[in-house]
Design a protein around this motif. Sequence first.
Motif: not given
Length: 148
Positions: A1-13, A40-50, A78-80
């Motif tokens: 899993m990437p550390k940064n939200l914008f490194d996440w390569d799993h994008t859908m419409a 406070d850490a924001g939207l991280s890859a682990s939060v997206l996974k959850e 929007d990002a989620i």
Amino acid sequence: MPKNLFDWDHTMAQLELTSFERSALRAQAHALKPVVMIGDAGLSASVLKEIDQSLTAHELIKIRVLGDDRDARNAWMDAICDQLGAAPIQKIGKLLVIWRPSNKPAATKRSAPRNAPHVPKKKAADKVAKRITKATPKKPASKKTRGS
């Protein structure tokens, strides 16, 4: 899993819903409690996974955002939805409501609420009582004799 939200390569419409569908989902979400919190850490890859796991399990979820920045909350919503192929249902203060259809077969999937006419409880109970009394056979009265 990437550390940064914008490194996440799993994008859908992002899913688009009609106002009637969104309204029905808002009504279903009313009783839900938040299952994921963005801290406070924001939207991280682990939060997206959850969030992804919660959407897979429940389809409709609430997310609590602990930050005070409204623009950040809107961007996270929007990002989620973009990243996970979900639909934004509602933003209420620091709560986000998100829906994504399940991959389960249609037979086990919940249907949208029906527009059936409302039947008051007393009337429904009377109908059930009538069915029960019709279904139970009457026993013949037994003859009792005195002093035999």
